[in-house]
Design a protein around this motif. Structure first.
Motif, PDB file in Angstrom:
ATOM      1  N   VAL A   7       0.844  -1.196   0.000  1.00 40.71           N
ATOM      2  CA  VAL A   7       0.000   0.000   0.000  1.00 40.71           C
ATOM      3  C   VAL A   7       0.881   1.248   0.000  1.00 40.71           C
ATOM      4  O   VAL A   7       0.561   2.242  -0.668  1.00 40.71           O
ATOM      5  CB  VAL A   7      -0.974  -0.007   1.202  1.00 40.71           C
ATOM      6  N   ILE A  45      -2.967  -0.500  -5.088  1.00 37.84           N
ATOM      7  CA  ILE A  45      -3.638  -0.312  -3.799  1.00 37.84           C
ATOM      8  C   ILE A  45      -4.888  -1.191  -3.722  1.00 37.84           C
ATOM      9  O   ILE A  45      -5.115  -1.878  -2.709  1.00 37.84           O
ATOM     10  CB  ILE A  45      -3.987   1.172  -3.582  1.00 37.84           C
ATOM     11  N   VAL A  49      -5.459  -4.312  -1.060  1.00 37.88           N
ATOM     12  CA  VAL A  49      -6.560  -4.273  -0.099  1.00 37.88           C
ATOM     13  C   VAL A  49      -7.484  -5.469  -0.286  1.00 37.88           C
ATOM     14  O   VAL A  49      -7.867  -6.134   0.683  1.00 37.88           O
ATOM     15  CB  VAL A  49      -7.339  -2.946  -0.216  1.00 37.88           C
TER      16      VAL A  49
END
Length: 98
Positions: A7, A45, A49
């Motif tokens: 991230v 990202i 996630v």
């Protein structure tokens, strides 16, 4: 641990892509490249996630499809601008030399 590292790489890519996008004033090709860096970073990202939750759904593929469509449309605008004005400068787009 790997989640925060990936991230972090994505966030750094988003910041770099945003700064490059805001600093481009002349070349449409540079704008398209910075938008690709931005969309690739957002994809990283989203992938990290969704991967950390343990569910690899269609969210990554949908976003990747949208970014491919964005790249294809940008490339077609770039080719049209180069064919009509002879260069990829944004000033030719603003002045309307089509």
């Amino acid at each position: 641990m790997w989640f925060s590292n990936i991230v972090g790489v994505g966030v750094i890519g988003v910041v770099v892509g945003s700064v490059c996008l805001m600093s481009q004033r002349k070349s449409l090709f540079g704008v398209l490249l910075s938008m690709e860096v931005f969309s690739l970073s957002v994809y990283i990202i989203i992938f990290s996630v969704v991967g950390s939750c343990g569910v690899f759904g269609g969210a990554c593929l949908v976003f990747l499809g949208f970014s491919v469509c964005e790249a294809a449309l940008g490339l077609s605008v770039l080719v049209s601008l180069v064919r009509s004005t002879g260069s990829d400068y944004v000033s030719g787009l603003i002045l309307g030399h089509f």
